[in-house]
Design a protein around this motif. Structure first.
Motif, PDB file in Angstrom:
ATOM      1  N   ASN A 221      14.631  -3.169   9.342  1.00 43.07           N
ATOM      2  CA  ASN A 221      14.932  -4.469   9.958  1.00 43.07           C
ATOM      3  C   ASN A 221      14.988  -5.532   8.862  1.00 43.07           C
ATOM      4  OD1 ASN A 221      15.109  -6.843  11.383  1.00 43.07           O
ATOM      5  ND2 ASN A 221      13.403  -6.426  12.761  1.00 43.07           N
ATOM      6  N   PRO A 222      16.190  -5.932   8.447  1.00 38.00           N
ATOM      7  CA  PRO A 222      16.288  -6.902   7.340  1.00 38.00           C
ATOM      8  C   PRO A 222      15.821  -8.298   7.718  1.00 38.00           C
ATOM      9  CG  PRO A 222      18.457  -6.467   8.302  1.00 38.00           C
ATOM     10  CD  PRO A 222      17.512  -5.518   8.961  1.00 38.00           C
ATOM     11  N   ARG A 223      15.629  -8.570   9.012  1.00 41.41           N
ATOM     12  CA  ARG A 223      15.173  -9.903   9.427  1.00 41.41           C
ATOM     13  C   ARG A 223      13.680 -10.087   9.243  1.00 41.41           C
ATOM     14  NH1 ARG A 223      17.650  -9.777  15.337  1.00 41.41           N
ATOM     15  NH2 ARG A 223      16.753  -7.682  15.089  1.00 41.41           N
ATOM     16  N   LEU A 224      12.950  -8.981   9.038  1.00 44.24           N
ATOM     17  CA  LEU A 224      11.509  -9.054   8.827  1.00 44.24           C
ATOM     18  C   LEU A 224      11.190  -8.793   7.366  1.00 44.24           C
ATOM     19  CD1 LEU A 224       9.832  -7.142  11.815  1.00 44.24           C
ATOM     20  CD2 LEU A 224      10.046  -9.605  11.484  1.00 44.24           C
ATOM     21  N   GLU A 225      10.256  -9.553   6.842  1.00 46.50           N
ATOM     22  CA  GLU A 225       9.822  -9.321   5.468  1.00 46.50           C
ATOM     23  C   GLU A 225       9.190  -7.933   5.329  1.00 46.50           C
ATOM     24  OE1 GLU A 225       7.703 -12.104   2.020  1.00 46.50           O
ATOM     25  OE2 GLU A 225       7.708 -12.730   4.120  1.00 46.50           O
ATOM     26  N   THR A 226       8.574  -7.466   6.410  1.00 46.53           N
ATOM     27  CA  THR A 226       7.960  -6.138   6.415  1.00 46.53           C
ATOM     28  C   THR A 226       8.875  -5.098   7.043  1.00 46.53           C
ATOM     29  OG1 THR A 226       6.935  -6.556   8.570  1.00 46.53           O
ATOM     30  CG2 THR A 226       5.657  -7.165   6.614  1.00 46.53           C
ATOM     31  N   GLY A 227      10.169  -5.379   7.103  1.00 46.19           N
ATOM     32  CA  GLY A 227      11.099  -4.555   7.858  1.00 46.19           C
ATOM     33  C   GLY A 227      11.342  -3.172   7.310  1.00 46.19           C
ATOM     34  N   THR A 228      10.810  -2.846   6.120  1.00 46.87           N
ATOM     35  CA  THR A 228      10.996  -1.502   5.552  1.00 46.87           C
ATOM     36  C   THR A 228       9.852  -0.564   5.896  1.00 46.87           C
ATOM     37  OG1 THR A 228       9.937  -2.217   3.487  1.00 46.87           O
ATOM     38  CG2 THR A 228      12.360  -2.397   3.628  1.00 46.87           C
ATOM     39  N   ILE A 229       8.797  -1.083   6.550  1.00 51.86           N
ATOM     40  CA  ILE A 229       7.637  -0.244   6.862  1.00 51.86           C
ATOM     41  C   ILE A 229       7.248  -0.415   8.322  1.00 51.86           C
ATOM     42  CG2 ILE A 229       6.710  -0.323   4.495  1.00 51.86           C
ATOM     43  CD1 ILE A 229       4.668  -2.425   5.533  1.00 51.86           C
TER      44      ILE A 229
ATOM     45  N   ALA B 209      -5.160   0.447  14.180  1.00 53.80           N
ATOM     46  CA  ALA B 209      -5.414   1.211  12.962  1.00 53.80           C
ATOM     47  C   ALA B 209      -4.495   2.410  12.898  1.00 53.80           C
ATOM     48  CB  ALA B 209      -6.870   1.655  12.909  1.00 53.80           C
ATOM     49  N   GLY B 210      -4.035   2.712  11.685  1.00 52.24           N
ATOM     50  CA  GLY B 210      -3.189   3.876  11.482  1.00 52.24           C
ATOM     51  C   GLY B 210      -2.549   3.847  10.113  1.00 52.24           C
ATOM     52  N   PRO B 211      -1.814   4.881   9.758  1.00 49.21           N
ATOM     53  CA  PRO B 211      -1.192   4.954   8.429  1.00 49.21           C
ATOM     54  C   PRO B 211       0.103   4.113   8.350  1.00 49.21           C
ATOM     55  CG  PRO B 211      -0.692   6.923   9.671  1.00 49.21           C
ATOM     56  CD  PRO B 211      -1.639   6.134  10.515  1.00 49.21           C
ATOM     57  N   VAL B 212       0.326   3.568   7.162  1.00 52.48           N
ATOM     58  CA  VAL B 212       1.585   2.865   6.877  1.00 52.48           C
ATOM     59  C   VAL B 212       2.650   3.917   6.551  1.00 52.48           C
ATOM     60  CG1 VAL B 212       2.749   1.256   5.320  1.00 52.48           C
ATOM     61  CG2 VAL B 212       0.377   0.836   6.016  1.00 52.48           C
ATOM     62  N   GLU B 213       3.820   3.763   7.154  1.00 50.69           N
ATOM     63  CA  GLU B 213       4.894   4.712   6.894  1.00 50.69           C
ATOM     64  C   GLU B 213       6.190   3.955   6.594  1.00 50.69           C
ATOM     65  OE1 GLU B 213       5.315   7.583   9.978  1.00 50.69           O
ATOM     66  OE2 GLU B 213       3.318   8.456   9.633  1.00 50.69           O
ATOM     67  N   ARG B 214       7.033   4.568   5.770  1.00 46.68           N
ATOM     68  CA  ARG B 214       8.341   3.994   5.470  1.00 46.68           C
ATOM     69  C   ARG B 214       9.279   4.233   6.655  1.00 46.68           C
ATOM     70  NH1 ARG B 214       7.841   0.378   1.512  1.00 46.68           N
ATOM     71  NH2 ARG B 214       6.570   1.214  -0.203  1.00 46.68           N
ATOM     72  N   ARG B 215      10.047   3.215   6.975  1.00 49.55           N
ATOM     73  CA  ARG B 215      11.030   3.399   8.044  1.00 49.55           C
ATOM     74  C   ARG B 215      12.230   4.190   7.527  1.00 49.55           C
ATOM     75  NH1 ARG B 215      12.035  -1.805  11.924  1.00 49.55           N
ATOM     76  NH2 ARG B 215      10.069  -2.910  11.602  1.00 49.55           N
ATOM     77  N   ALA B 216      12.844   4.937   8.420  1.00 45.37           N
ATOM     78  CA  ALA B 216      14.112   5.582   8.074  1.00 45.37           C
ATOM     79  C   ALA B 216      15.147   4.502   7.776  1.00 45.37           C
ATOM     80  CB  ALA B 216      14.575   6.460   9.231  1.00 45.37           C
ATOM     81  N   GLU B 217      16.063   4.810   6.887  1.00 46.06           N
ATOM     82  CA  GLU B 217      17.007   3.797   6.402  1.00 46.06           C
ATOM     83  C   GLU B 217      17.761   3.119   7.544  1.00 46.06           C
ATOM     84  OE1 GLU B 217      20.763   3.401   3.265  1.00 46.06           O
ATOM     85  OE2 GLU B 217      19.485   5.192   3.275  1.00 46.06           O
ATOM     86  N   HIS B 218      18.131   3.874   8.565  1.00 46.73           N
ATOM     87  CA  HIS B 218      18.920   3.293   9.654  1.00 46.73           C
ATOM     88  C   HIS B 218      18.064   2.446  10.609  1.00 46.73           C
ATOM     89  CE1 HIS B 218      17.301   6.927  11.560  1.00 46.73           C
ATOM     90  NE2 HIS B 218      17.501   6.312  12.722  1.00 46.73           N
TER      91      HIS B 218
ATOM     92  N   VAL C  53       0.844  -1.198   0.000  1.00 46.16           N
ATOM     93  CA  VAL C  53       0.000   0.000   0.000  1.00 46.16           C
ATOM     94  C   VAL C  53       0.883   1.254   0.000  1.00 46.16           C
ATOM     95  CG1 VAL C  53      -1.801  -1.238   1.254  1.00 46.16           C
ATOM     96  CG2 VAL C  53      -0.186   0.172   2.527  1.00 46.16           C
ATOM     97  N   PRO C  54       0.410   2.346  -0.596  1.00 51.79           N
ATOM     98  CA  PRO C  54       1.205   3.578  -0.619  1.00 51.79           C
ATOM     99  C   PRO C  54       1.393   4.151   0.779  1.00 51.79           C
ATOM    100  CG  PRO C  54      -0.572   3.630  -2.250  1.00 51.79           C
ATOM    101  CD  PRO C  54      -0.838   2.461  -1.380  1.00 51.79           C
ATOM    102  N   PRO C  55       2.538   4.758   1.060  1.00 52.41           N
ATOM    103  CA  PRO C  55       2.755   5.402   2.365  1.00 52.41           C
ATOM    104  C   PRO C  55       1.644   6.398   2.667  1.00 52.41           C
ATOM    105  CG  PRO C  55       4.801   5.315   1.128  1.00 52.41           C
ATOM    106  CD  PRO C  55       3.721   4.884   0.184  1.00 52.41           C
ATOM    107  N   GLY C  56       1.224   6.413   3.912  1.00 51.41           N
ATOM    108  CA  GLY C  56       0.150   7.299   4.330  1.00 51.41           C
ATOM    109  C   GLY C  56      -1.222   6.654   4.292  1.00 51.41           C
ATOM    110  N   THR C  57      -1.339   5.479   3.659  1.00 47.33           N
ATOM    111  CA  THR C  57      -2.619   4.779   3.611  1.00 47.33           C
ATOM    112  C   THR C  57      -2.953   4.212   4.979  1.00 47.33           C
ATOM    113  OG1 THR C  57      -2.231   4.165   1.303  1.00 47.33           O
ATOM    114  CG2 THR C  57      -3.907   2.902   2.506  1.00 47.33           C
ATOM    115  N   GLU C  58      -4.177   4.447   5.445  1.00 44.98           N
ATOM    116  CA  GLU C  58      -4.573   3.903   6.740  1.00 44.98           C
ATOM    117  C   GLU C  58      -5.020   2.462   6.581  1.00 44.98           C
ATOM    118  OE1 GLU C  58      -7.900   4.835  10.115  1.00 44.98           O
ATOM    119  OE2 GLU C  58      -6.277   6.284   9.828  1.00 44.98           O
ATOM    120  N   VAL C  59      -4.530   1.620   7.471  1.00 44.03           N
ATOM    121  CA  VAL C  59      -4.894   0.202   7.467  1.00 44.03           C
ATOM    122  C   VAL C  59      -5.355  -0.185   8.856  1.00 44.03           C
ATOM    123  CG1 VAL C  59      -3.244  -0.377   5.627  1.00 44.03           C
ATOM    124  CG2 VAL C  59      -2.545  -0.535   8.029  1.00 44.03           C
ATOM    125  N   VAL C  60      -6.133  -1.259   8.908  1.00 43.74           N
ATOM    126  CA  VAL C  60      -6.504  -1.876  10.186  1.00 43.74           C
ATOM    127  C   VAL C  60      -5.898  -3.268  10.196  1.00 43.74           C
ATOM    128  CG1 VAL C  60      -8.364  -2.627  11.708  1.00 43.74           C
ATOM    129  CG2 VAL C  60      -8.659  -0.575  10.295  1.00 43.74           C
TER     130      VAL C  60
END
Length: 608
Positions: free
Chosen positions: A94-102, A82-91, A19-26
């Motif tokens: 978490n490469p151990r999680l498949e969702t580690g970039t968000i 519930a809340g918006p999806v956001e991209r994590r800062a590069e530092h 989903v695009p950043p800022g999209t609210e998900v539950v």
């Protein structure tokens, strides 16, 4: 206070990646872990698809009441967030999680259910006693590893159905309550209330029914069948199991085997993305036993057995001479690079083969042109060189020789081959090596019962050229039977079937049945054969075992949702259990033996 949830899931954890950043998900799931940094709280939320990080941060818009609720969360609480999806800062990725970039910045939170502190952590590679895991199986199944195994099982059965449906096979359910028949493992018996003193049996296999479906003209049948066998258990056995049961008419043995190879090719390609080469290697039973000491050899490594009888026959070594004189064998295998093993290491191998009844193991270390061994003095240099040449041993290798009765030596040396393959790291864990083992003996002689018994089952067709030996030399009759072997496990076994009454009656006679006994047990089948039965054959694959191999599980319990222990006990429900005197009375039964515990009392401790 119990109230209806206000939030309903819109995405699973893994779906949030798309989903695009800022999209609210539950999101909905279980709290994997909670990290409280004072002003900020992080929650790892777990659902079936994976794990995703939730962030509770007042500076980024998390309301105070949501922060207060987050502070009360503990492991395994069930929540909606519930809340918006956001991209994590590069530092912070978490490469151990498949969702580690968000991550999801939580604005609303519902605690759907609290949880007691679990008896073990809900994560992979935990060091916890298996009995505890089985006692709390509903928690054990939350672990990602177990979820993956159950999903793998689902994908395997779906792929099998896809393949068979596309080739005109029809799925038919056969009875669970049937009659007890001889020539197999012990049956699980079910007493009949309406016919006092009579019993149903739970099926060990749908064998007779699937043959009758061929008589009925269905031509191509399959079933994911639940089967039951009251036998001693091992890591790759369970008292109840699932098999893919297949039967077909009007196909030759070669055509049917080719179809089954294509089926396995389809399953591995679809589920694992692995390409399986066909055709599979074929190995007659006798050759498999002589070469590998097993009728289900692991061909991911070679290490064959070599026959040394002709080389050592005349050497003045009494152990080998006696074995040969008594009709036994002298077999060798080579442990590559192990010439420098200590006496203690070789003694451990002697103890290992001793558990299979073999009395000793003679080691010969090859060091260039020299041979170091306690038995080297009994052999000429030419004989030692011949032994090394026959075994395929080179500089730095260790030759291990066993002698004695054929069956004992083959079993022990076959087991030793498997052990060394694992211990020496000779096996590629990512390889899948299929094999057909063929030409099994139709019958074997049971010394205890004093009669011939079926090697597979009594409905197996003999090799056409061997049928005339059925009465005169039953031990020489080969069967049109075949096992599909994968990585040292029997994956499935099948045969072409007897389909003429007169031949089936001869088979029963060879097994020691009187005509009256054969009619009492199998009269319905013999009668059916008189109404135009087509040539047919089939196979049954162990689904639990297939999934175990594909998923690299350590035992069948890793790929069955609710398995039994090695003693046949369900530690979660504590089955089997006593029943009330009233239930027994209705069934016209009474229990003999040790005094039963009062009805409804639990066992003092889990039976593992």
């Amino acid at each position: 206070m119990v109230r209806q949830p206000e939030l309903y899931r819109t995405h699973r954890a893994l779906d949030a990646l798309g989903v695009p950043p800022g999209t609210e998900v539950v999101l909905s799931g279980w709290v994997q872990r909670r990290r409280d940094l004072g002003s900020i709280i992080f929650i790892d939320l777990r659902d079936r698809s994976g794990i995703i990080q939730l962030v509770f941060d007042p500076a980024r818009g998390t309301p105070p009441e949501v922060m207060a609720e987050a502070e009360r969360l503990r492991s395994e609480y069930v929540i909606n967030a519930a809340g918006p999806v956001e991209r994590r800062a590069e530092h912070t990725v978490n490469p151990r999680l498949e969702t580690g970039t968000i991550e999801v910045l939580v604005r609303r939170l519902e605690t759907l259910n609290a949880a007691k502190h679990p008896p073990f952590y809900i994560e992979d590679d935990i060091d916890v006693d298996e009995a505890v895991r089985l006692r709390h199986r509903y928690l054990d199944l939350r672990r990602p590893q177990m979820q993956r195994m159950l999903m793998l099982r689902h994908q395997v059965t779906r792929a099998l159905r896809e393949f068979l449906d596309a080739r005109g096979f029809v799925e038919v359910e056969t009875p669970i309550l049937t009659r007890s028949t001889p020539e197999g493992a012990r049956d699980y018996l079910v007493p009949s209330r309406l016919q006092p003193g009579e019993f149903y049996a739970l099926p060990q296999s749908p064998q007779l029914f699937k043959q009758l479906l061929m008589v009925a003209g269905l031509e191509r049948y399959y079933q994911l069948a639940r089967c039951f066998r009251d036998e001693d258990l091992r890591a790759d056995r369970q008292p109840e199991f699932t098999q893919l049961d297949i039967e077909q008419s009007f196909l030759s043995l070669a055509e049917f085997q080719s179809m089954m190879e294509q089926m396995m090719q389809h399953v591995f390609r679809t589920v694992l993305g692995v390409e399986i080469p066909v055709p599979f290697q074929r190995l007659p039973y006798q050759e498999a036993m002589e070469r590998y000491g097993s009728d289900k050899p692991d061909l991911r490594f070679e290490m064959p057995l070599s026959d040394l009888a002709d080389i050592v026959r005349d050497a003045p070594f009494r152990v080998f001479q006696d074995a040969i004189a008594q009709g036994g064998v002298v077999k060798a295998l080579v442990a590559p690079g192990c010439a420098g093993w200590s006496r203690k290491q070789t003694d451990e191998l002697v103890q290992f083969v001793g558990t299979f009844g073999m009395k000793g193991l003679a080691p010969i270390a090859v060091a260039g042109e020299e041979f170091r061994s306690p038995i080297a003095k009994f052999f000429s240099p030419e004989q030692l060189s011949a032994i090394a040449g026959r075994a395929g041993a080179g500089d730095g290798d260790l030759i291990l020789i066993g002698a004695g009765p054929r069956a004992t030596v083959l079993q022990a040396m076959g087991a030793l081959r498997s052990k060394l393959g694992h211990d020496l790291g000779l096996i590629d864990p990512d390889a899948f090596r299929f094999l057909w083992v063929t030409d099994f003996p139709l019958l074997s002689y049971d010394e205890e019962e004093g009669r011939w018994v079926a090697e597979h089952h009594p409905f197996t067709m003999p090799r056409w050229e061997d049928i005339d030996k059925l009465e005169s030399d039953p031990g020489a009759v080969r069967a049109q039977a075949y096992d599909m072997v994968l990585n040292g496990f029997e994956l499935g076994g099948g045969s072409m079937r007897i389909y003429r009454r007169e031949l089936q009656e001869r088979m029963f006679q060879a097994l020691g049945f009187t005509p009256e006994e054969a009619h009492r047990q199998f009269g319905f089948l013999l009668e059916a054969f008189e109404y135009g039965t087509p040539p047919h054959g089939g196979i049954a694959f162990g689904i639990d075992r297939l999934v175990m191999i594909m998923g690299k599980g350590k035992s069948l319990r890793d790929c069955i949702a609710f398995p039994k222990t090695s003693s046949g006990t369900d530690l979660m429900t504590m089955a089997p259990s006593e029943v009330s005197p009233e239930q027994l009375e209705v069934l016209h039964l009474s229990v003999k033996g040790p005094a039963a515990k009062p009805h409804g009392t639990a066992a003092a401790a889990p039976r593992g």
